[in-house]
Design an enzyme around this catalytic site. Sequence first.
Site, PDB file in Angstrom:
ATOM      1  CB  ALA A 189      47.513  23.260  37.126  1.00 15.35           C
ATOM      2  CG  ASP A 190      44.291  27.233  34.013  1.00 14.52           C
ATOM      3  OD1 ASP A 190      44.557  26.233  33.319  1.00 14.52           O
ATOM      4  OD2 ASP A 190      44.518  28.402  33.648  1.00 14.52           O
ATOM      5  NE  ARG A 191      40.311  28.097  41.134  1.00 12.40           N
ATOM      6  CZ  ARG A 191      39.973  29.191  41.842  1.00 12.40           C
ATOM      7  NH1 ARG A 191      39.921  29.134  43.161  1.00 12.40           N
ATOM      8  NH2 ARG A 191      39.729  30.336  41.220  1.00 12.40           N
TER       9      ARG A 191
END
EC number: 5.3.1.23
Length: 391
Positions: free
Chosen positions: A260-262
């Site tokens: 995930a990035d955010r």
Amino acid sequence: MVLQAIKYTRGSLQVLDQLKLPYHEVYRDIRTVQDAWDAIHSMQVRGAPAIAIVAALSIAACLARLKNTGADPALLGSDMSGAGPICDNLQLLLTSRPTAVNLADAVRKLEKVVWQAQAEPESTDYSINEAYIQAAEQMLVDDVQDNENIGNYGADWMSRHTITAFPAAKLSVLTHCNTGSLATAGYGTALGIIRSLHSHGHLKRAFYTETRPYNQGSRLTGYELLHDNIPSTMITDSMAGALLGTKREEENISCIIVGADRVAANGDTANKIGTYGLAVLAKYHNVKFIVAAPRTTIDLLTPTGQDIKIENRKPIEVTTMRGPTLQSSSDGSVTVGKDVQEIAIAADLTGAWNPAFDVTCHGLIDAIVTEKGVVEKDENGDFNFEKIFAD
Ligand SMILES: CSC[C@H]1O[C@H](OP(=O)(O)O)[C@H](O)[C@@H]1O
């Protein structure tokens, strides 16, 4: 050889140029904050945790050289010392890539360290610098341990939520993009779970997508899985549906594991473009879909996935490909040459759409695996992260 995206000793920072992997292992010196910004923005270094750590350490290395050597030519004229300049440089680094929240999280935490150090009685620029350096170095140390915890929590969760024949049976999984040692300080998040499954003897095969257009899968995840001798098979992004649709034992996917990035406060997750499509396929084929992310990727200040800014990158990254030349021998074998070439693969070099990420709604996610444990939806179908932030 341990796979290291980041090489750091006090006063010195190098990053492995991931644009040249898997065929050329070239480390780049990061001697200034601008060097770090350029390396992150160009994706020489990438991956949500690695971006934050390289940004933080780039300032730490400069401050340490200032202290040790007096005047480093690369720093002459740059006002680095003290709370104000440090925070200005952190804000500059924040502009290098917008979607991954780890960088913003690190900036918030490091700015707090710096202002608290300045508030100390008799604080000096050097005491503030030292406080910053120690906090930035701790991020590097913490990330590897966090990833090993994610790996173990994730492997344990899968033993309880996938095939009932576990642990006798082994699982085949599918992952997307690169979430390993090349996206973090080491071990990885989603790839960390695959490493843990493998080390516990529970992995049959790791399938991974090529992950166009940057090819984090074919170039980086393949490189890591080969390095660790983990049984793996690459597929093109377009093969994911067929893979999940096959009922043959050797390709039977038990779970899709992504990074995930955010992660927004409701569990909506921004991750590499193509993730959302995999989540929809998982739902249709009744395959578990889990997100692996440290708490530094969970953004409680962003309510839902609709509030996440998605980075759009240049069309040329879609309409061209870069790779080493190949040399064919008379016996039909092919070897990889030293020269890297860039080739056009589209009729129109300017007309591509190139969002670097997409958002998977939390309803499609079965679990979010963090270093403090696994978060699953409650009876209302909502994710609640309170418990993992309790300490
Ligand atoms: C360990 S999370 C890595 C995360 O970052 C990747 O994006 P990029 O290669 O553009 O930095 C991808 O979304 C991964 O899931």
